[in-house]
Design a protein around this motif. Structure first.
Motif, PDB file in Angstrom:
ATOM      1  N   SER A 151       0.882  -1.251   0.152  1.00 51.94           N
ATOM      2  CA  SER A 151      -0.001   0.018  -0.088  1.00 51.94           C
ATOM      3  C   SER A 151       0.682   1.386  -0.097  1.00 51.94           C
ATOM      4  CB  SER A 151      -0.732   0.091   1.069  1.00 51.94           C
ATOM      5  OG  SER A 151      -0.077   0.053   2.371  1.00 51.94           O
ATOM      6  N   LEU A 152       2.005   1.195   0.636  1.00 50.91           N
ATOM      7  CA  LEU A 152       2.974   2.427   0.660  1.00 50.91           C
ATOM      8  C   LEU A 152       3.640   2.608  -0.673  1.00 50.91           C
ATOM      9  CD1 LEU A 152       4.737   1.897   3.987  1.00 50.91           C
ATOM     10  CD2 LEU A 152       2.697   3.481   3.311  1.00 50.91           C
ATOM     11  N   GLU A 153       3.972   1.440  -1.490  1.00 49.81           N
ATOM     12  CA  GLU A 153       4.493   1.443  -2.693  1.00 49.81           C
ATOM     13  C   GLU A 153       3.716   2.053  -3.603  1.00 49.81           C
ATOM     14  OE1 GLU A 153       7.912   0.453  -5.018  1.00 49.81           O
ATOM     15  OE2 GLU A 153       7.700   0.553  -2.822  1.00 49.81           O
ATOM     16  N   ARG A 155      -8.303   6.132  -3.656  1.00 47.17           N
ATOM     17  CA  ARG A 155      -9.011   5.247  -2.944  1.00 47.17           C
ATOM     18  C   ARG A 155      -9.089   3.749  -3.774  1.00 47.17           C
ATOM     19  NH1 ARG A 155     -13.543   8.779   0.264  1.00 47.17           N
ATOM     20  NH2 ARG A 155     -12.082   9.496   2.016  1.00 47.17           N
ATOM     21  N   GLU A 156      -9.247   4.039  -5.080  1.00 46.28           N
ATOM     22  CA  GLU A 156      -9.412   2.824  -5.939  1.00 46.28           C
ATOM     23  C   GLU A 156      -7.927   2.236  -6.002  1.00 46.28           C
ATOM     24  OE1 GLU A 156     -10.560   4.205  -9.848  1.00 46.28           O
ATOM     25  OE2 GLU A 156     -12.588   4.739  -9.182  1.00 46.28           O
ATOM     26  N   ALA A 157      -6.850   2.762  -6.028  1.00 48.67           N
ATOM     27  CA  ALA A 157      -5.562   2.346  -5.953  1.00 48.67           C
ATOM     28  C   ALA A 157      -5.214   1.656  -4.543  1.00 48.67           C
ATOM     29  CB  ALA A 157      -4.399   3.755  -6.045  1.00 48.67           C
ATOM     30  N   ALA A 158      -5.923   2.304  -3.373  1.00 53.76           N
ATOM     31  CA  ALA A 158      -5.475   1.750  -2.118  1.00 53.76           C
ATOM     32  C   ALA A 158      -6.486   0.540  -2.111  1.00 53.76           C
ATOM     33  CB  ALA A 158      -6.236   2.633  -1.091  1.00 53.76           C
ATOM     34  N   ASP A 159      -7.365   0.320  -2.704  1.00 54.13           N
ATOM     35  CA  ASP A 159      -8.304  -1.046  -2.989  1.00 54.13           C
ATOM     36  C   ASP A 159      -7.737  -2.109  -3.180  1.00 54.13           C
ATOM     37  OD1 ASP A 159     -10.462   0.312  -1.394  1.00 54.13           O
ATOM     38  OD2 ASP A 159     -11.572   0.749  -3.314  1.00 54.13           O
ATOM     39  N   SER A 160      -6.920  -1.592  -4.531  1.00 54.39           N
ATOM     40  CA  SER A 160      -6.156  -2.677  -5.305  1.00 54.39           C
ATOM     41  C   SER A 160      -4.911  -3.060  -4.705  1.00 54.39           C
ATOM     42  CB  SER A 160      -5.686  -1.932  -6.636  1.00 54.39           C
ATOM     43  OG  SER A 160      -6.842  -1.467  -7.401  1.00 54.39           O
ATOM     44  N   ALA A 161      -4.197  -2.237  -3.783  1.00 55.05           N
ATOM     45  CA  ALA A 161      -3.167  -2.738  -3.057  1.00 55.05           C
ATOM     46  C   ALA A 161      -3.523  -3.432  -1.702  1.00 55.05           C
ATOM     47  CB  ALA A 161      -2.414  -1.368  -2.742  1.00 55.05           C
ATOM     48  N   LEU A 192      -5.502  -2.049   0.817  1.00 55.61           N
ATOM     49  CA  LEU A 192      -5.870  -1.028   1.739  1.00 55.61           C
ATOM     50  C   LEU A 192      -7.454  -0.866   1.319  1.00 55.61           C
ATOM     51  CD1 LEU A 192      -4.858   0.216   4.386  1.00 55.61           C
ATOM     52  CD2 LEU A 192      -4.363   2.299   2.824  1.00 55.61           C
ATOM     53  N   THR A 193      -8.337  -1.728   1.790  1.00 52.47           N
ATOM     54  CA  THR A 193      -9.631  -1.499   1.452  1.00 52.47           C
ATOM     55  C   THR A 193     -10.629  -0.317   2.183  1.00 52.47           C
ATOM     56  OG1 THR A 193     -10.302  -3.319   2.943  1.00 52.47           O
ATOM     57  CG2 THR A 193      -9.710  -3.893   0.603  1.00 52.47           C
ATOM     58  N   GLU A 194     -11.666  -0.189   1.974  1.00 45.25           N
ATOM     59  CA  GLU A 194     -12.217   0.972   2.673  1.00 45.25           C
ATOM     60  C   GLU A 194     -12.499   0.446   4.089  1.00 45.25           C
ATOM     61  OE1 GLU A 194     -16.212   3.749   2.783  1.00 45.25           O
ATOM     62  OE2 GLU A 194     -15.933   2.249   1.211  1.00 45.25           O
ATOM     63  N   GLU A 195     -12.862  -1.147   4.218  1.00 44.36           N
ATOM     64  CA  GLU A 195     -13.064  -1.501   5.921  1.00 44.36           C
ATOM     65  C   GLU A 195     -11.844  -1.581   6.406  1.00 44.36           C
ATOM     66  OE1 GLU A 195     -14.176  -5.849   7.474  1.00 44.36           O
ATOM     67  OE2 GLU A 195     -14.501  -5.754   5.283  1.00 44.36           O
ATOM     68  N   LYS A 196     -10.730  -1.557   5.747  1.00 47.30           N
ATOM     69  CA  LYS A 196      -9.230  -1.870   6.502  1.00 47.30           C
ATOM     70  C   LYS A 196      -8.895  -0.183   6.854  1.00 47.30           C
ATOM     71  CE  LYS A 196      -5.327  -3.123   7.910  1.00 47.30           C
ATOM     72  NZ  LYS A 196      -5.011  -3.992   9.145  1.00 47.30           N
ATOM     73  N   ARG A 197      -9.174   0.690   6.010  1.00 49.27           N
ATOM     74  CA  ARG A 197      -8.776   2.259   6.236  1.00 49.27           C
ATOM     75  C   ARG A 197      -9.852   2.457   7.469  1.00 49.27           C
ATOM     76  NH1 ARG A 197      -9.134   2.559   0.448  1.00 49.27           N
ATOM     77  NH2 ARG A 197     -11.325   3.537   0.526  1.00 49.27           N
ATOM     78  N   ARG A 198     -10.981   2.059   7.565  1.00 45.57           N
ATOM     79  CA  ARG A 198     -11.887   2.549   8.661  1.00 45.57           C
ATOM     80  C   ARG A 198     -11.408   1.858   9.908  1.00 45.57           C
ATOM     81  NH1 ARG A 198     -16.903   4.712   7.396  1.00 45.57           N
ATOM     82  NH2 ARG A 198     -17.268   5.080   5.208  1.00 45.57           N
ATOM     83  N   GLN A 199     -11.012   0.612   9.808  1.00 44.67           N
ATOM     84  CA  GLN A 199     -10.704  -0.136  10.894  1.00 44.67           C
ATOM     85  C   GLN A 199      -9.517   0.416  11.580  1.00 44.67           C
ATOM     86  OE1 GLN A 199      -9.563  -4.235  10.178  1.00 44.67           O
ATOM     87  NE2 GLN A 199      -8.830  -4.480  12.085  1.00 44.67           N
ATOM     88  N   LEU A 200      -8.404   0.912  10.875  1.00 42.28           N
ATOM     89  CA  LEU A 200      -7.314   1.684  11.548  1.00 42.28           C
ATOM     90  C   LEU A 200      -7.577   2.925  11.999  1.00 42.28           C
ATOM     91  CD1 LEU A 200      -4.836   1.128   8.400  1.00 42.28           C
ATOM     92  CD2 LEU A 200      -4.455  -0.119  10.652  1.00 42.28           C
TER      93      LEU A 200
END
Length: 519
Positions: A226-228, A280-286, A288-296
């Protein structure tokens, strides 16, 4: 790079650049703020006013006062310097992609506190008096800070351009040009201070961090993938370095900065909504989904609530941690330097307590250490002789007092290695040997060698700047003369590299002092 310093050469271009479009604000300009005691003295606060900013870039303090010089019929004035701080990639992602805007406030707080330290310890001017130039500490700066949120590759990159204008008020109240050398010398140190303060702010928001080298960190829970995914700019720089057969670790700061300039893309204006959607589309592909983002974000907020319940009982623990960090930092710095800069102590202590305490708490711990006598204020001189606020430790003072007593007790206690006549002959012969190799001695080397060879003191000190060949001339001649007289010569140096140089010059084995004491 986390912190960069670059000189501004054109006032008009600088004025337009820093007010360039940025998606943060509704009116299309980058969020900005005046910072520094110098700005307050000029009545500047709040958002950066374009007219005042442009005027100050040109050195115009008031209608009847302008900084600079007249050259060939034109007015010459350096506008200032851009000190840029960039947040770690994970902080930018969680602020911009996950939408935790608290992290933007954390970044701004870290920037402002780091600049306050720079203002306190690094701000100075040069004053010419009676044909001589002296450096005067001023402790005030005029800073226009502009926050941006994207890299030129349109990745999320939270960073602030802090334009330090070329002006400062001296102790008599006169406005003068700024002496910027310390900003360049301590660029890496300022970057570390910013990271340390940001790490503290991020943990205060409930996030956990993973620590890296040199006070670097990332928010825990984000995968390398996700960082990359949001590091196009870094990838372009690394690709250029690879073509030169180097990595980031191997390349010099100058090389990295040159490649960073060579690979810069033209600025592109993209609406905020489109950027966020693409991110957000790039994050999902890596992964880092919306669910994961909300969880963090939710986990961080949960920790923050838990920490708040414990805060009142944790004050003493934080003070103790800050005291320990300052003690460790001072001990580390004191091993190599009898006096060290106060900013270096802030940075060293912050490295030991990364994320756990703030620089304000470290400053309080330094004050407590002064009160107990563990630290004492001194003037620190850099390698060019510029004076800065510095510190020394009680241990260093005690060691120096012991050395001075040993030196005093050993005066006039030994028979000289050589008589004055033999010492003169030895120096002349050594000088002739050096001449055959193309090296000439100077008068100071001759005098120092003769004085050591004829001294009746047990302890003799020789001070010389690096590169003055004191080892291959003075020390080598003294060592060989002593061995010929039956003495056993032990060569010791503070570091392994210095011991190697010393051993080569004396054509004998040399050890570090620590290894010698251990043996």
């Amino acid at each position: 790079m986390v912190a960069t310093v670059s000189g501004l050469t054109n006032a008009a271009q600088a004025s337009a650049y820093y007010e360039a479009d940025d998606y943060y604000s509704e009116d299309g300009t980058a969020p900005s703020v005046w910072l520094g005691k110098g700005a307050a003295e000029l009545g500047l606060s709040g958002d950066v006013d374009q007219e005042a900013f442009t005027r100050l870039l040109h050195g115009q303090i008031a209608k009847d006062q302008r900084l600079g010089t007249q050259r060939d019929g034109e007015w010459s004035h350096r506008p200032g310097w851009d000190l840029t701080f960039s947040a770690p990639k994970s902080v930018s992602i969680m602020a911009e992609v996950a939408g935790d805007r608290r992290l933007i406030e954390a970044h701004e707080a870290a920037v402002q506190r780091t600049l306050a330290l720079a203002e306190q310890h690094l701000a100075a001017t040069r004053i010419r008096e009676d044909g001589e130039v002296r450096r005067e500490v001023t402790q005030n700066l005029v800073i226009a800070s502009f926050r941006h949120g994207t890299s030129r590759a349109l990745d999320p990159q939270l960073h602030s351009h802090n334009v330090i204008l070329n002006m400062t008020q001296d102790q008599d109240g006169h406005w003068r040009s700024l002496e910027p050398r310390a900003l360049y010398q301590l660029q890496k140190q300022l970057g570390a201070l910013y990271r340390q303060e940001l790490a503290h702010e991020v943990t205060e928001l409930g996030y956990e961090i993973t620590k890296g080298k040199d006070s670097s960190f990332e928010i825990a829970g984000l995968s390398p993938e996700s960082l990359e995914a949001f590091s196009q700019r870094a990838q372009a720089i690394e690709a250029q370095l690879a073509e030169r057969g180097k990595s980031r670790a191997q390349a010099s700061a100058a090389e990295k900065q040159t490649i960073a300039l060579d690979t810069r893309q033209a600025k592109e204006a993209v609406p905020q909504a489109e950027l966020v959607q693409a991110w957000r589309e790039a994050a999902d592909s890596a992964g880092l989904t919306e669910e994961k983002r909300r969880q963090l974000v939710a986990e961080a907020q949960g920790r923050l609530t838990a920490h708040a319940d414990q805060e009142s009982s944790n004050v003493f623990g934080r003070e103790l941690l800050a005291d320990q960090a300052v003690a460790q930092g001072a001990a580390m710095l004191g091993e190599r330097n009898s006096v060290f800069a106060t900013t270096a102590l802030h940075e060293a202590a912050g490295r030991f307590a990364l994320g756990a305490v703030s620089q304000a708490e470290i400053a309080e711990a330094i004050t407590r250490a002064e009160t107990t006598g563990e630290l004492e204020r001194r003037t620190y001189l850099d390698y060019r002789g510029a004076a800065f606020e510095g510190m020394t430790t009680a241990t260093n003072i005690a060691n120096e007092m012991t050395l001075l007593r040993l030196e005093e007790d050993g005066r006039h206690k030994i028979t000289p290695i050589l008589s004055p006549l033999d010492a003169g002959k030895t120096v002349a012969q050594a000088e002739q040997r050096s001449a055959l190799k193309g090296h000439a001695w100077n008068e100071e080397q001759r005098a120092a060698t003769a004085q050591i060879l004829t001294s009746t003191n047990q302890t003799i000190g020789l001070q010389g700047y690096a590169g003055t060949t004191k080892t291959s001339t003075v020390l080598a001649t003294v060592a060989k003369s002593a061995e010929l007289q039956g003495y056993r010569v032990t060569a010791l140096a503070p570091t392994a590299s210095a011991a190697q140089v010393l051993g080569d010059a004396l054509d004998s084995r040399a050890d570090t002092l620590a290894r010698h004491l251990l043996a």
